[in-house]
Design a protein around this motif. Structure first.
Motif, short mmCIF file in Angstrom:
data_model
loop_
_atom_site.label_atom_id
_atom_site.label_comp_id
_atom_site.label_asym_id
_atom_site.label_seq_id
_atom_site.Cartn_x
_atom_site.Cartn_y
_atom_site.Cartn_z
N THR A 94 0.87 -1.18 0.00
CA THR A 94 0.00 0.00 0.00
C THR A 94 0.90 1.22 0.00
N GLY A 95 0.52 2.24 -0.72
CA GLY A 95 1.39 3.40 -0.78
C GLY A 95 2.66 3.07 -1.54
N SER A 96 3.80 3.45 -0.96
CA SER A 96 5.09 3.30 -1.64
C SER A 96 5.66 1.90 -1.49
N CYS A 97 6.17 1.38 -2.58
CA CYS A 97 6.97 0.16 -2.56
C CYS A 97 8.15 0.42 -3.50
N TYR A 98 9.21 0.96 -2.93
CA TYR A 98 10.33 1.43 -3.74
C TYR A 98 11.60 0.62 -3.45
N SER A 99 12.45 0.54 -4.47
CA SER A 99 13.82 0.07 -4.30
C SER A 99 13.89 -1.28 -3.58
N SER A 117 -1.29 1.87 -4.49
CA SER A 117 0.12 1.51 -4.33
C SER A 117 0.90 1.91 -5.59
N ASN A 118 2.15 2.28 -5.42
CA ASN A 118 3.00 2.57 -6.57
C ASN A 118 4.40 2.03 -6.29
N TRP A 119 5.01 1.53 -7.34
CA TRP A 119 6.32 0.89 -7.21
C TRP A 119 7.38 1.69 -7.97
N MET A 120 8.61 1.58 -7.49
CA MET A 120 9.73 2.20 -8.19
C MET A 120 10.95 1.30 -8.08
N LEU A 121 11.54 1.01 -9.24
CA LEU A 121 12.76 0.21 -9.30
C LEU A 121 13.89 1.11 -9.78
N HIS A 122 15.05 0.99 -9.18
CA HIS A 122 16.19 1.79 -9.64
C HIS A 122 17.50 1.07 -9.34
N ASP A 123 18.56 1.59 -9.90
CA ASP A 123 19.90 1.03 -9.69
C ASP A 123 20.33 1.28 -8.24
N GLY A 124 21.27 0.47 -7.76
CA GLY A 124 21.76 0.65 -6.39
C GLY A 124 22.54 1.94 -6.23
N SER A 125 22.54 2.46 -5.02
CA SER A 125 23.32 3.67 -4.73
C SER A 125 24.12 3.42 -3.46
N TYR A 126 25.33 3.92 -3.43
CA TYR A 126 26.20 3.73 -2.27
C TYR A 126 27.26 4.81 -2.29
N GLY A 127 27.93 4.95 -1.17
CA GLY A 127 29.02 5.91 -1.06
C GLY A 127 30.23 5.25 -0.45
N VAL A 128 31.40 5.63 -0.90
CA VAL A 128 32.64 5.06 -0.38
C VAL A 128 33.74 6.11 -0.43
N VAL A 129 34.56 6.11 0.60
CA VAL A 129 35.72 7.02 0.63
C VAL A 129 36.96 6.14 0.64
N LEU A 174 5.90 2.57 -11.58
CA LEU A 174 4.76 1.75 -11.97
C LEU A 174 3.56 2.06 -11.10
N THR A 175 2.40 2.20 -11.73
CA THR A 175 1.14 2.36 -11.00
C THR A 175 0.67 0.99 -10.51
N ALA A 176 -0.35 0.98 -9.66
CA ALA A 176 -0.90 -0.28 -9.16
C ALA A 176 -1.39 -1.16 -10.30
N GLU A 177 -2.06 -0.55 -11.27
CA GLU A 177 -2.58 -1.32 -12.39
C GLU A 177 -1.44 -1.94 -13.20
N GLU A 178 -0.37 -1.19 -13.40
CA GLU A 178 0.77 -1.72 -14.14
C GLU A 178 1.46 -2.84 -13.38
N VAL A 179 1.55 -2.70 -12.06
CA VAL A 179 2.15 -3.75 -11.24
C VAL A 179 1.32 -5.03 -11.33
N LYS A 180 0.00 -4.91 -11.20
CA LYS A 180 -0.88 -6.07 -11.25
C LYS A 180 -0.75 -6.78 -12.60
N GLU A 181 -0.70 -6.02 -13.67
CA GLU A 181 -0.57 -6.61 -14.99
C GLU A 181 0.75 -7.36 -15.14
N ARG A 182 1.80 -6.77 -14.64
CA ARG A 182 3.12 -7.41 -14.73
C ARG A 182 3.18 -8.66 -13.84
N LEU A 183 2.56 -8.60 -12.68
CA LEU A 183 2.54 -9.76 -11.80
C LEU A 183 1.81 -10.93 -12.46
N ALA A 184 0.67 -10.64 -13.07
CA ALA A 184 -0.10 -11.69 -13.75
C ALA A 184 0.73 -12.32 -14.85
#
Length: 202
Positions: A94-99, A117-129, A174-184
């Motif tokens: 419900t709501g955000s489902c990100y990363s 609900s809305n989903w977001m997929l993205h590349d990993g992010s990190y920091g290093v010194v 992705l919107t909820a409808e797009e997520v449901k379609e992809r899941l199916a």
């Protein structure tokens, strides 16, 4: 057949027996967890992982997810426990489902998606010194690692070309409808692959 008493010979009518039956207790437990904040350090999820490890095939573990993501190490620990548990696992987003939260959701055996609900997929992010050569080596390793992880979890929820876009740094919303379609579509493909595997084994 009529039966009479042994003493007086009086007719006691038809002998009626009760229908026999057996009783089996079926004990199941439903566990419910709320992942409704950023994904924190791995130690925060010890209870969840312990439940998944100890659950039986009669148990159900529900994850209510409303999270903008967080620590990948924690997500991987939860994913491994989800992939190895004997319980039925259900993600309810419900709501955000990100990363990192999407990785957890897609590792459950069932996914339910709320209307908004809305989903977001993205590349990993990190920091290093560190030294420049170390940073280059680390970046190369992280890219290989993330690609392997995403291929394992996201395909066929997303296409190979979409995975390449994500690896190039493009966010996939992705919107909820797009997520449901992809899941199916994903479940249909996985079912077909399972049936083909069984046919090959016969």
């Amino acid at each position: 057949m009529k039966h009479k008493t042994a003493n007086d010979g009086q007719d006691i009518g038809f002998l009626q027996q009760e229908l026999p039956y057996t009783v089996q207790e079926h004990i199941s437990t439903k566990y419910e967890f709320h992942l409704d904040q950023d994904i924190l350090e791995p130690c925060y999820y010890r209870n969840l992982i312990t439940v998944l490890h100890n659950a039986t095939e009669d148990d159900v573990v529900v994850l209510n997810i409303n999270s903008q993501g967080g620590m990948l190490d924690s997500a991987i620990s939860i994913m491994d426990a989800l992939n190895n548990t004997r319980a039925t696992t259900i993600a309810i987003t419900t709501g955000s489902c990100y990363s990192a939260a999407t990785l957890i959701a897609l590792s459950c055996s069932h996914v339910e998606v709320g209307e908004f609900s809305n989903w977001m997929l993205h590349d990993g992010s990190y920091g290093v010194v560190s030294k420049s050569t170390d940073i280059v080596n680390r970046a190369s390793f992280e890219n290989r690692f993330i690609r392997k992880l995403f291929s394992r979890v996201y395909i066929p929820f997303i296409s190979e070309s979409e995975l390449e876009d994500v690896m190039r740094g493009l966010d996939l919303w992705l919107t909820a409808e797009e997520v449901k379609e992809r899941l199916a579509n994903m479940y249909e493909i996985l079912q077909q692959e399972a049936e083909e595997f069984i046919a090959e084994m016969e």
